[in-house]
Design an enzyme around this catalytic site. Structure first.
Site, short mmCIF file in Angstrom:
data_model
loop_
_atom_site.label_atom_id
_atom_site.label_comp_id
_atom_site.label_asym_id
_atom_site.label_seq_id
_atom_site.Cartn_x
_atom_site.Cartn_y
_atom_site.Cartn_z
N LYS A 32 -5.46 3.26 7.99
CA LYS A 32 -4.25 3.06 8.79
C LYS A 32 -3.05 2.81 7.87
O LYS A 32 -3.23 2.57 6.67
CB LYS A 32 -4.45 1.86 9.73
CG LYS A 32 -4.67 0.52 9.03
CD LYS A 32 -5.23 -0.52 10.00
CE LYS A 32 -5.70 -1.76 9.28
NZ LYS A 32 -4.79 -2.88 9.36
N TYR A 241 24.62 -6.48 -8.30
CA TYR A 241 25.33 -7.20 -7.24
C TYR A 241 25.26 -8.71 -7.42
O TYR A 241 24.20 -9.26 -7.75
CB TYR A 241 24.70 -6.88 -5.88
CG TYR A 241 24.99 -5.51 -5.36
CD1 TYR A 241 26.29 -5.10 -5.05
CD2 TYR A 241 23.95 -4.61 -5.16
CE1 TYR A 241 26.53 -3.83 -4.56
CE2 TYR A 241 24.19 -3.33 -4.67
CZ TYR A 241 25.49 -2.96 -4.37
OH TYR A 241 25.73 -1.70 -3.89
C1 LIG Z 1 -9.82 -4.29 13.06
C2 LIG Z 1 -9.77 -4.11 11.59
N1 LIG Z 1 -10.90 -3.86 10.91
C3 LIG Z 1 -10.91 -3.70 9.58
C4 LIG Z 1 -9.75 -3.80 8.84
C5 LIG Z 1 -9.81 -3.64 7.35
O1 LIG Z 1 -9.44 -4.82 6.71
P1 LIG Z 1 -9.40 -4.94 5.12
O2 LIG Z 1 -8.29 -4.09 4.67
O3 LIG Z 1 -9.15 -6.37 4.87
O4 LIG Z 1 -10.72 -4.47 4.63
C6 LIG Z 1 -8.56 -4.05 9.50
C7 LIG Z 1 -7.32 -4.19 8.75
O5 LIG Z 1 -6.60 -5.13 8.82
C8 LIG Z 1 -8.56 -4.22 10.91
O6 LIG Z 1 -7.44 -4.45 11.57
#
Ligand SMILES: Cc1ncc(COP(=O)(O)O)c(C=O)c1O
Length: 349
Positions: A32, A241
């Site tokens: 993601k 700045y």
């Molecule tokens: C529901 C869920 N599962 C797994 C993960 C993966 O987490 P991480 O990047 O800490 O491994 C995330 C990310 O935040 C998540 O939202």
């Protein structure tokens, strides 16, 4: 003029592949937010090459992006969805996460999310969760940990215990039970269940904000720019700045074309090092939208066009995303995911 670009994030796909190969299986690689800034499609392909069999995203559009690139692996959309987003997710042939009757009914394949203590998404209503998990279109059950990265705490084991009880009560062996993020995966084999969902670790970042080396993880992202201008300042002269830095003695100063418009954050003002010719040099003066300035000292061999490393290795020196995160009072996730689109991603093997 240099042929270098303002700022390029080089993405070592072989490192992502090796990181995935080292993590437990079955592995859902979480890609993601543009793969935490690493570039979703290339990172997903590398993760699959490393043995991941699932891809996790937060948003329906992220699932669609993977499909548009021809990726056929199972995709799980983990975030909350509007009706339109649900349609997009289903058109992408993705599994979705359900904690309401409405989503559970609408999706051909869904994973029931129990809130065991994250207090964010999922249902706290066990009866509802049990009902949803008994549906024929339930293919998984899941939860998410709030404190897996806090070693020694007792909230994490309590969440894990609650989830395992739930899984036992559901009693359907064919459902994929999954809970572990990277920190849980690295810290507690009992949390692995039927699949782990790792994000930060696949990019070689340490979920505990320390050093990824002892976990056998290799950072995949390095951030590069170049010396675009050099000038000599006399004592008392300033750069940038607000004149928030002034030379105490005569010094050479390099201007590097990266700034908060690239995601190189303003809170790094007078608060970071960069690498040039294998040596650390301090960022001085305000980080502006498009440029930063770097003190080179009274004498310097640095030349126009030299490579500048903001994250990564140069010679024997190394600046980790974890170091930048500490300086910003944040976490490595925020540093890499915070790199903006103006930074070109350059995947390589
Ligand atoms: C529901 C869920 N599962 C797994 C993960 C993966 O987490 P991480 O990047 O800490 O491994 C995330 C990310 O935040 C998540 O939202």
């Amino acid at each position: 003029m240099s042929s270098a670009e303002r700022a390029v994030a080089r993405i070592d796909l072989a490192a992502i592949e090796r990181n995935c190969a080292r993590l437990p299986k079955p592995l859902c690689a979480v890609v993601k937010a543009n793969a935490y800034g690493h570039g979703a499609v290339a990172a997903a392909e590398a993760a699959l090459a490393g043995g991941a069999t699932w891809l996790g995203v937060a948003a329906a559009g992220e699932a669609a992006e993977l499909r548009a690139a021809g990726i056929g692996a199972p995709v799980l959309v983990m975030g909350a969805l509007t009706r339109d987003e649900l349609r997009t997710a289903l058109e992408a042939d993705a599994d979705v996460v359900a904690w309401t009757e409405e989503v559970a009914e609408a999706a051909p394949r869904m994973h029931v999310k129990l809130d065991t203590g994250m207090g964010r998404l999922g249902t706290r209503d066990r009866e509802l969760a049990l009902r949803l998990a008994a549906r024929p279109n339930a293919v998984g059950v899941m939860t998410h940990f709030a404190t897996a990265d806090e070693l020694g705490d007792d909230y994490f084991p309590a969440q894990l215990g609650a989830f395992r009880e739930f899984v036992a009560e559901v009693g359907r062996e064919e459902l994929v039970a999954h809970a572990a993020n990277s920190a849980a995966t690295l810290r507690e084999p009992e949390s692995h269940l039927d699949m782990v969902r790792c994000g930060v670790a696949i990019y070689g970042l340490d979920p505990f904000q320390q050093d990824p080396d002892p976990h056998g993880l290799e950072p995949a992202l390095s951030l590069h720019s170049w010396v675009a201008s050099i000038r000599r300042l006399e004592a008392g002269e300033s750069a940038g700045y607000g004149r928030v830095w002034r030379a105490r003695e005569p010094t050479w100063l390099a201007t590097v074309p990266v700034g908060y418009g690239d995601g190189w954050r303003r809170d790094l003002t007078n608060n970071a090092d960069v690498l040039i010719r294998g040596r650390r040099h301090p960022l001085v003066g305000a980080v502006s939208m498009d440029n930063v300035t770097v003190a080179l000292g009274a004498d310097t061999e640095v030349e126009l066009g030299d490579e500048v490393v903001l994250i990564g290795r140069q010679g024997d020196e190394l600046i980790r995303a974890e170091e930048i995160a500490k300086r910003l009072g944040t976490i490595n996730y925020d540093v890499t995911a915070g790199l903006l689109p103006r930074v070109r991603r350059e995947p390589f093997r």
